[in-house]
Design an enzyme around this catalytic site. Structure first.
Site, PDB file in Angstrom:
ATOM      1  N   SER A 151     -22.568 -36.774 -18.110  1.00  0.00           N
ATOM      2  CA  SER A 151     -21.616 -36.274 -17.102  1.00  0.00           C
ATOM      3  C   SER A 151     -21.999 -35.803 -15.742  1.00  0.00           C
ATOM      4  O   SER A 151     -23.309 -36.678 -15.175  1.00  0.00           O
ATOM      5  CB  SER A 151     -20.339 -35.692 -17.935  1.00  0.00           C
ATOM      6  OG  SER A 151     -19.245 -36.340 -16.749  1.00  0.00           O
ATOM      7  N   ARG A 221      -5.346 -31.790 -15.235  1.00  0.00           N
ATOM      8  CA  ARG A 221      -6.429 -32.119 -16.109  1.00  0.00           C
ATOM      9  C   ARG A 221      -5.430 -33.097 -17.157  1.00  0.00           C
ATOM     10  O   ARG A 221      -6.403 -33.632 -17.906  1.00  0.00           O
ATOM     11  CB  ARG A 221      -5.914 -30.557 -17.221  1.00  0.00           C
ATOM     12  CG  ARG A 221      -6.738 -30.578 -18.278  1.00  0.00           C
ATOM     13  CD  ARG A 221      -7.957 -30.610 -18.346  1.00  0.00           C
ATOM     14  NE  ARG A 221      -8.519 -31.188 -19.545  1.00  0.00           N
ATOM     15  CZ  ARG A 221     -10.657 -31.590 -20.572  1.00  0.00           C
ATOM     16  NH1 ARG A 221     -10.679 -31.602 -18.760  1.00  0.00           N
ATOM     17  NH2 ARG A 221     -10.290 -31.108 -21.252  1.00  0.00           N
ATOM     18  N   ASP A 317     -17.277 -45.904 -22.815  1.00  0.00           N
ATOM     19  CA  ASP A 317     -17.306 -45.238 -22.022  1.00  0.00           C
ATOM     20  C   ASP A 317     -16.415 -46.096 -20.456  1.00  0.00           C
ATOM     21  O   ASP A 317     -17.916 -46.630 -19.586  1.00  0.00           O
ATOM     22  CB  ASP A 317     -18.107 -44.391 -21.687  1.00  0.00           C
ATOM     23  CG  ASP A 317     -18.380 -43.313 -20.400  1.00  0.00           C
ATOM     24  OD1 ASP A 317     -17.348 -43.579 -19.488  1.00  0.00           O
ATOM     25  OD2 ASP A 317     -19.047 -42.567 -19.934  1.00  0.00           O
ATOM     26  N   HIS A 350     -15.850 -41.627 -23.178  1.00  0.00           N
ATOM     27  CA  HIS A 350     -16.487 -40.715 -22.041  1.00  0.00           C
ATOM     28  C   HIS A 350     -17.038 -39.695 -22.530  1.00  0.00           C
ATOM     29  O   HIS A 350     -18.246 -39.473 -23.104  1.00  0.00           O
ATOM     30  CB  HIS A 350     -16.085 -40.732 -21.010  1.00  0.00           C
ATOM     31  CG  HIS A 350     -17.071 -39.675 -20.128  1.00  0.00           C
ATOM     32  ND1 HIS A 350     -18.315 -39.990 -19.408  1.00  0.00           N
ATOM     33  CD2 HIS A 350     -16.814 -38.817 -19.529  1.00  0.00           C
ATOM     34  CE1 HIS A 350     -18.811 -39.332 -19.143  1.00  0.00           C
ATOM     35  NE2 HIS A 350     -18.081 -38.422 -18.779  1.00  0.00           N
ATOM     36  N   ASP A 351     -15.882 -39.102 -23.802  1.00  0.00           N
ATOM     37  CA  ASP A 351     -15.819 -37.938 -24.531  1.00  0.00           C
ATOM     38  C   ASP A 351     -17.346 -38.202 -25.040  1.00  0.00           C
ATOM     39  O   ASP A 351     -17.756 -36.601 -25.947  1.00  0.00           O
ATOM     40  CB  ASP A 351     -15.102 -37.279 -24.957  1.00  0.00           C
ATOM     41  CG  ASP A 351     -14.455 -36.531 -23.919  1.00  0.00           C
ATOM     42  OD1 ASP A 351     -14.514 -36.203 -22.853  1.00  0.00           O
ATOM     43  OD2 ASP A 351     -13.139 -35.963 -24.522  1.00  0.00           O
TER      44      ASP A 351
END
Length: 387
Positions: A151, A221, A317, A350-351
């Site tokens: 990232s 967040r 992602d 993405h994680d």
């Protein structure tokens, strides 16, 4: 597989000012870092791991203390793991502007004697890379076996290949992009506005008021966390699951499991992350664009790179999609650089770069195995040049 065990952070103070891309400078600063493994005699087995937005220098192992904390990439870094600390000397550095020990907005501004707050200078990916290079100088490491990051960390790895091309042999960039799309910048701006408009923000000088803009941090967040997950992974984990057997018919109470999860993530984040740091790091993400200095030509930006490259992306992602990694691969191929690319069909969004996926980990294991053999041979080589 084993862990690197209990680790303790180290710190180095730098009296010499760090020039920043903005034209400002950061003086009298400290960098916090951790190391794992043993540096070999010729110092050819060092690997720098660059952290992403809400991570730190604590890459692997466990911090001793009341609340033991496991490193954010502990599943990847350690004895017998893909980045094997029996073979490599791994370094994790906390970047300036962060809130995990290195000099940041909550520290004292030497010009005023008060916390920097909003006066902390804007930092970029390039500034972080230059700070990391200074740390390596202090450790006596001239050249890295590899720089690895996912990232925002992947952006730093790419920047290393451009700013210090002779100081790394391999660049491993995972789930990253050559710059942010307009949509990504938009998400960052909404998150920043949530923080800035929190009444407890006080223009970034909330430390002096003894408060924390937790409401803004929670919303920031929650926004960010949504973008890290794929639709499929959210559906599989939460679906339309309800918190109770009956509806409350309320616009403010939690009705769905996904709402509860996001509020939990927001609450947890607001307890440990600094609001000014969030603004600084998301802006650094926005600014990263190595092609800007070359008229938008990414191939021209990578012309002087010298290392070997490994790119990894994940099919679901959507924040840093595989198409963005392919842009980087094309630029590298245009320059006839050595590059390998793996596109992993993973459902996690993405994680995925933080999770256990055997195909992904096998790609990195194979890459680091080859890099280790270079170092162990005593004469690592790239671009036909012995180093």
């Amino acid at each position: 597989m084993q862990s690197v065990g209990t680790v303790a952070p180290q710190s180095l103070h730098f009296a010499q000012a760090l020039p920043l891309r903005s034209g400002a400078q950061l003086r009298d600063y400290t960098l916090v870092y951790e190391t794992y493994g043993t540096l070999n005699a010729d110092k050819s087995n060092a690997v720098l791991v660059c952290h992403a937005l809400n991570a730190s220098h604590h890459v692997a192992g466990v911090h001793a203390g009341v609340e033991k904390s496991t490193g954010w990439w502990d599943n990847l870094v350690g004895p017998g793991k893909p980045l094997d600390t029996n073979r490599f000397f791994v370094i994790g550095v906390n970047n300036p502007g962060s809130c995990f020990g290195s000099t940041g907005p909550m520290h004292t501004n030497p010009d005023t004697g008060r916390p920097y707050g909003a006066d902390f200078p804007v930092v970029t990916v390039e500034d972080w890379v230059d700070a990391q290079a200074r740390l390596l100088d202090a450790l006596g490491i001239r050249q890295l076996a590899a720089v690895l990051g996912g990232s925002l960390g992947g952006m730093q790895a790419l920047s290393w290949s451009l700013r210090h091309p002779d100081r790394l042999r391999h660049c491993i960039a995972v789930a990253t992009a050559p710059n942010l799309s307009a949509q990504n910048i938009a998400f960052n701006e909404v998150a920043r506005r949530a923080i800035i408009t929190d009444p407890d923000f006080h223009g970034g000088h909330f430390y002096e008021h003894g408060v924390v803009p937790k409401r803004g941090l929670r919303v920031a967040r929650m926004i960010g966390h949504i973008t890290y997950l794929s639709d499929d992974s959210m559906e599989a984990k939460f679906g339309r699951g309800m918190k109770a057997d009956t509806l409350n018919y309320s616009t403010q109470d939690i009705e769905f499991e996904i709402e509860s999860y996001l509020r939990y993530q927001g609450d947890k984040f607001s307890d440990y992350f600094d609001a000014n740091t969030y603004l600084l790091i998301t802006r650094a993400l926005d600014y990263f664009d190595p092609a800007r200095d070359f008229g938008g030509d990414l191939s021209a930006a990578f012309a002087n790179a010298r290392c070997h490259f490994q790119l990894v992306s994940f099919t679901t992602d959507w924040r840093f999609s595989p198409a963005r990694s392919r842009e980087i691969v094309k630029a590298l191929v245009d320059n006839k650089h050595k590059v390998a690319y793996a596109e992993i069909d993973a459902p996690h969004g993405h994680d995925a770069f933080l999770l256990d996926d055997s195909r992904y980990h096998n790609v990195l294991r194979a890459r680091f195995d080859n890099i280790a053999k270079e170092s162990e041979a005593g004469k690592p080589v790239f671009k036909g040049v012995a180093v």
